[in-house]
Motif scaffolding. Structure first.
Motif, short mmCIF file in Angstrom:
data_model
loop_
_atom_site.label_atom_id
_atom_site.label_comp_id
_atom_site.label_asym_id
_atom_site.label_seq_id
_atom_site.Cartn_x
_atom_site.Cartn_y
_atom_site.Cartn_z
N LEU A 202 0.86 -1.16 0.07
CA LEU A 202 -0.22 0.00 0.11
C LEU A 202 0.61 1.19 0.00
O LEU A 202 0.67 2.01 -0.94
CB LEU A 202 -0.86 0.04 1.17
N PRO A 203 1.90 1.27 1.01
CA PRO A 203 2.50 2.53 0.81
C PRO A 203 3.58 2.81 -0.39
O PRO A 203 3.83 3.96 -0.92
CB PRO A 203 3.32 2.52 2.21
N GLU A 204 3.78 1.77 -0.94
CA GLU A 204 4.46 1.70 -2.14
C GLU A 204 3.90 1.83 -3.51
O GLU A 204 4.74 2.33 -4.51
CB GLU A 204 5.72 0.80 -2.04
N ASN A 205 2.81 1.52 -3.54
CA ASN A 205 1.87 1.31 -4.60
C ASN A 205 0.41 1.98 -4.44
O ASN A 205 -0.40 1.35 -4.75
CB ASN A 205 1.82 -0.01 -5.11
N ARG A 206 0.41 3.00 -3.55
CA ARG A 206 -0.89 3.35 -3.19
C ARG A 206 -2.19 3.53 -4.11
O ARG A 206 -3.07 2.94 -3.60
CB ARG A 206 -0.76 4.73 -2.51
N GLN A 207 -2.05 4.22 -5.37
CA GLN A 207 -3.04 4.24 -5.97
C GLN A 207 -3.50 3.00 -6.85
O GLN A 207 -4.72 2.82 -6.86
CB GLN A 207 -2.62 5.40 -6.99
N SER A 208 -2.61 2.17 -7.34
CA SER A 208 -3.05 0.81 -7.93
C SER A 208 -3.33 -0.22 -6.91
O SER A 208 -4.47 -0.86 -6.97
CB SER A 208 -1.72 0.53 -8.72
N TYR A 209 -3.09 0.03 -5.50
CA TYR A 209 -3.36 -0.88 -4.51
C TYR A 209 -4.63 -0.61 -4.22
O TYR A 209 -5.70 -1.55 -4.32
CB TYR A 209 -2.71 -0.67 -3.28
N MET A 210 -5.07 0.57 -3.96
CA MET A 210 -6.39 1.14 -3.65
C MET A 210 -7.54 0.98 -4.85
O MET A 210 -8.54 0.40 -4.53
CB MET A 210 -6.53 2.61 -3.56
N LYS A 211 -7.14 1.01 -5.97
CA LYS A 211 -7.82 0.75 -7.23
C LYS A 211 -8.05 -0.86 -7.24
O LYS A 211 -9.40 -1.26 -7.44
CB LYS A 211 -7.16 1.13 -8.52
#
Length: 280
Positions: free
Chosen positions: A257-266
């Motif tokens: 999450l902290p390293e890939n926030r946008q793609s993780y949330m999506k």
């Protein structure tokens, strides 16, 4: 914050007057029944602190979903694993007492510690007086095979502190816990206990529940190799489970999450939306 048989859990409801179809910076909305708001169960990794797990629950809370965070005690994950059965049964009872048996529920578990909690939770569902509406499961950095080197690294991460103390104590505890593992394997072969299963990867492979599963992992994970997770995901897919995988190249263990926030949330939002609109 409250206690579940002297074990801490954190439950958060949407704020009164929350608008479920509001648009935020991610332009993603959930269309939900306000009387049956989805519940996200977050099971933390071994040694996890709630302030870290809260960063994950926040991505659900910002969408108006109910969250319940729970981190199993380290002693129950490593050497008193039989207690996990009771913990899971109490958690199921607690959800029913909250009248969540009609709410769609999605589990988000982290590392083998969270996967082990989910494994016992899944078994406890079979004995529940009322069925819970589980709609899907998210595995973050899990599950992985039991390896001595992975155990050592996990203990080292939990202990932290002085490097010499850390190395010494991590080694001692790894040897101690490895001995317990061997004893459990031999003991269970002699006197099988179907309700006591201490190996998440091997036991969850044959889980009879077949709700959708999302796997989030990385090729750079130094605790659980990506090949373990891909093997498990492929096995479940062959069992007829709807499987989705998201593999990153550089993020560390439970750091996606902290390293890939946008793609993780999506990814998690799309998965939850699929689960809520599916027929499972």
């Amino acid at each position: 914050m409250a206690e579940l048989d002297n074990l801490e859990y954190f439950l958060k409801f949407p704020k009164q007057g929350f608008c479920y179809n509001q648009i935020d910076d991610n332009d993603f909305v959930f269309v939900v029944n306000e009387k049956k708001v989805p519940v996200i169960l977050l099971f933390g990794w071994a040694g996890c602190k709630d302030k870290y797990l809260a960063k994950y629950s926040e991505i659900y809370e910002r969408k108006g979903l109910i969250t319940l965070r729970y981190i199993a005690p380290v002693k129950c994950l490593f050497w008193k694993r039989y207690q996990m059965i009771t913990i899971a049964e109490n958690l199921v009872k607690f959800l029913i007492d909250l009248n969540f048996d009609n709410n769609p529920i999605i589990v988000h578990c982290f590392s083998n510690g969270g996967a082990f909690m989910y494994q016992n939770f899944s078994l406890a569902l079979n004995k529940s007086p009322k069925p819970l509406q589980i709609k899907g499961v998210i595995f973050d950095s899990a599950p992985g095979r039991r390896r001595i080197i992975s155990l050592y690294r996990a203990i080292s991460a939990i202990l932290q502190g002085n490097v010499f103390y850390n190395v010494f104590m991590s080694f001692i505890m790894t040897m101690f816990l490895s001995t317990i593992w061997i004893y459990e394997v031999i003991s269970n072969c002699i006197n099988p206990r179907p309700n006591f299963q201490s190996n998440p990867l091997e036991n969850l492979k044959y889980e009879k529940n077949k709700w959708p599963q999302l796997f989030i992992y990385s090729k750079n994970d130094n605790l659980i190799p990506h090949t373990d997770i891909e093997y498990f995901a492929d096995f479940r897919k062959k069992m007829g489970v709807d499987v989705t995988t998201i593999c990153y190249d550089t993020s560390l263990h439970v750091k996606h999450l902290p390293e890939n926030r946008q793609s993780y949330m999506k990814s998690v939002y799309n998965f939850i939306n699929k689960c809520l609109n599916g027929k499972n």
